[in-house]
Enzyme design. Structure first.
Site, PDB file in Angstrom:
ATOM      1  N   ARG A 190     -17.686   1.538  -6.557  1.00  0.00           N
ATOM      2  CA  ARG A 190     -18.973   1.683  -5.885  1.00  0.00           C
ATOM      3  C   ARG A 190     -19.914   0.582  -6.366  1.00  0.00           C
ATOM      4  NH1 ARG A 190     -17.165   6.894  -7.175  1.00  0.00           N
ATOM      5  NH2 ARG A 190     -16.829   8.210  -5.318  1.00  0.00           N
ATOM      6  N   LYS A 206     -20.481   9.354  -8.735  1.00  0.00           N
ATOM      7  CA  LYS A 206     -20.557  10.479  -7.813  1.00  0.00           C
ATOM      8  C   LYS A 206     -20.008  11.762  -8.422  1.00  0.00           C
ATOM      9  CE  LYS A 206     -22.277   8.501  -4.107  1.00  0.00           C
ATOM     10  NZ  LYS A 206     -23.571   8.916  -3.515  1.00  0.00           N
ATOM     11  N   HIS A 252     -20.413  -2.061  -0.240  1.00  0.00           N
ATOM     12  CA  HIS A 252     -19.628  -0.827  -0.170  1.00  0.00           C
ATOM     13  C   HIS A 252     -18.414  -0.989   0.738  1.00  0.00           C
ATOM     14  CE1 HIS A 252     -18.773   3.484  -0.010  1.00  0.00           C
ATOM     15  NE2 HIS A 252     -19.655   3.634  -0.966  1.00  0.00           N
ATOM     16  N   ARG A 294     -14.618  -1.142  -0.423  1.00  0.00           N
ATOM     17  CA  ARG A 294     -13.860   0.085  -0.682  1.00  0.00           C
ATOM     18  C   ARG A 294     -13.047   0.482   0.554  1.00  0.00           C
ATOM     19  NH1 ARG A 294     -15.131   3.225  -4.914  1.00  0.00           N
ATOM     20  NH2 ARG A 294     -15.164   5.227  -3.818  1.00  0.00           N
ATOM     21  N   HIS A 327     -12.265   9.403  -5.854  1.00  0.00           N
ATOM     22  CA  HIS A 327     -12.653  10.467  -4.942  1.00  0.00           C
ATOM     23  C   HIS A 327     -12.273  11.818  -5.523  1.00  0.00           C
ATOM     24  CE1 HIS A 327     -12.792   7.724  -1.139  1.00  0.00           C
ATOM     25  NE2 HIS A 327     -13.882   7.644  -1.870  1.00  0.00           N
ATOM     26  N   TYR A 381      -9.051  15.252 -11.859  1.00  0.00           N
ATOM     27  CA  TYR A 381      -9.600  14.138 -12.604  1.00  0.00           C
ATOM     28  C   TYR A 381      -9.064  14.000 -14.026  1.00  0.00           C
ATOM     29  CZ  TYR A 381     -12.730  12.642  -9.019  1.00  0.00           C
ATOM     30  OH  TYR A 381     -13.231  12.148  -7.868  1.00  0.00           O
TER      31      TYR A 381
END
Length: 406
Positions: free
Chosen positions: A241, A266, A329, A332, A356, A366
């Site tokens: 990002r 995010k 952006h 991406r 994501h 994660y």
């Protein structure tokens, strides 16, 4: 009965004196000349007094109207004194539990985990578009039509997305009020279908391999400073990002290990970006200039702050690459599309590298080392592919890419 002329003619004496009107209403004339309205009544066998203020601030007609209001309460079996006390308490309680008070309490509870930019946007949206209209209302009394009126006012200036976000903010505040016992329901849920539909706008991106070489060559030709030039060259290689790239810190970058470890903006989860040899080379070139500082890409005005969020886009525009072509952006989307459709990498690897919110095949959300070696190979393959695209006589073959897993 009193008249205004008679009241003006009243003279004070050495002791308080009463000038009667009718039905228990009278003026108490004080020795200092002040004239105070009083209403004498009986409730449950006890004599009581109600005060209506001073003349002439409260005129004769107003005093009689207030008297008649209390007499109606008496006829209903209600003690006017107790009623007024309850009303004062209700007003005080309403102020303590106003929508603005509850919203600010909710903000203080929730915002410590948000990034600064997000925090500022939410509180400014509430202060500008919500509080002036319904902030003083007791949160338990705010209705769906009132909320809709607030949101319609935002939509009228063409800010439909802001209206949708304000709706979400208000709903979160009202749900918090319900959870803390200060409201019974969330009025925002009743107006979900009344807002203007969301218009989805995707970031512009170059996703056709045949269009990528010109983009890369333009970036390679950038003649600006080394800080911006390095960030511009890294953007397609790393496809993080834009805010994560410009805020990169040297302490998080391990050039020997070929890794950049940071917390994704995010998801607030640890994230690892394997550094291809090309990316590491760019960072090594930059290190003598900014390596003694905290930030890899400091701003032009202050080394203590990262470069502006618009720096990459401004650099692209200076190269003749318009916003309709791509943006910071957009890299991406470029990587996401080409890696899967042309280089045949599995979607779960790409999504993990994009940071994501997806789960890995083992059900762990994660894990910072999830498929790290596979992602390391993918990032090097991606960098090599971009290098090959730069060469006009070399056409990278999809057959060299790994086959998609069954």
């Amino acid at each position: 009965m009193l008249t205004d002329k008679a009241i003006r003619a009243l003279k004070p004496s050495e002791k308080p004196d009463k000038a009667w009107d009718s039905l228990g209403l009278y003026l108490l004339v004080q020795p200092n000349g002040s004239r105070l309205w009083r209403f004498k009544y009986r409730f449950a066998g006890k004599e009581k007094l109600a005060a209506f203020g001073a003349y002439p601030e409260v005129g004769l007609a107003d005093a009689r109207e207030r008297r008649d209001g209390l007499r109606r309460l008496l006829s209903s079996g209600v003690d006017p004194s107790a009623h007024r006390k309850a009303a004062r308490q209700a007003r005080a309680t309403g102020a303590e539990n106003s929508l603005e008070v509850v919203a600010r309490e909710w903000f203080q509870k929730m915002s410590p985990g948000w990034v600064e930019k997000h925090r500022i946007k939410i509180i400014q949206r509430l202060e500008r578009d919500v509080f002036p209209w319904v902030g003083s209302r007791p949160v338990a009394e705010v209705t769906a039509p009132e909320v809709l009126a607030v949101l319609r006012r935002i939509e009228e200036r063409g800010a439909n997305e802001t209206a949708r976000r304000a709706h979400g903010d208000l709903s979160a505040v009202c749900r918090y009020a319900v959870a803390t016992g200060r409201a019974l329901s969330d009025p925002c849920r009743d107006i979900r279908g009344a807002l203007a539909p969301k218009v989805v706008r995707h970031f512009a991106a170059v996703t056709e391999p045949k269009a990528i070489p010109d983009l890369l060559r333009a970036i390679d030709g950038y003649q600006g400073g080394l800080v911006v030039r390095s960030a511009l060259r890294l953007a397609p290689l790393l496809f993080v990002r834009p805010g994560e790239l410009r805020s990169a810190r040297w302490a998080d970058i391990n050039l020997e290990a070929g890794e950049w470890r940071f917390t994704a903006s995010k998801t607030k989860q640890p994230h690892i970006v394997p550094l291809a040899t090309q990316a590491a080379a760019i960072l090594r070139e930059l290190h003598p200039l900014t390596g003694h500082r905290d930030l890899a890409f400091p701003g032009a005005r202050s080394a203590l702050r990262p470069m502006s969020e618009n720096t990459i886009n401004v650099a692209l525009r200076s190269l003749g690459i318009g916003g309709e072509v791509t943006s910071g952006h957009g890299f991406r989307a470029m990587a996401r599309t080409v890696l899967e459709e042309h280089l045949r990498f599995p979607a779960h690897l790409i999504e993990a590298q994009l940071a994501h919110a997806v789960r890995d095949v083992n059900g762990r959300a994660y894990n910072r080392t999830t498929h790290l070696e596979e992602r390391r190979s993918m990032m090097q393959r991606w960098a090599d592919y971009l290098d090959a695209l730069r060469e006009p006589k070399v056409v990278p073959l999809d057959s060299r890419a790994p086959q998609r897993r069954a």
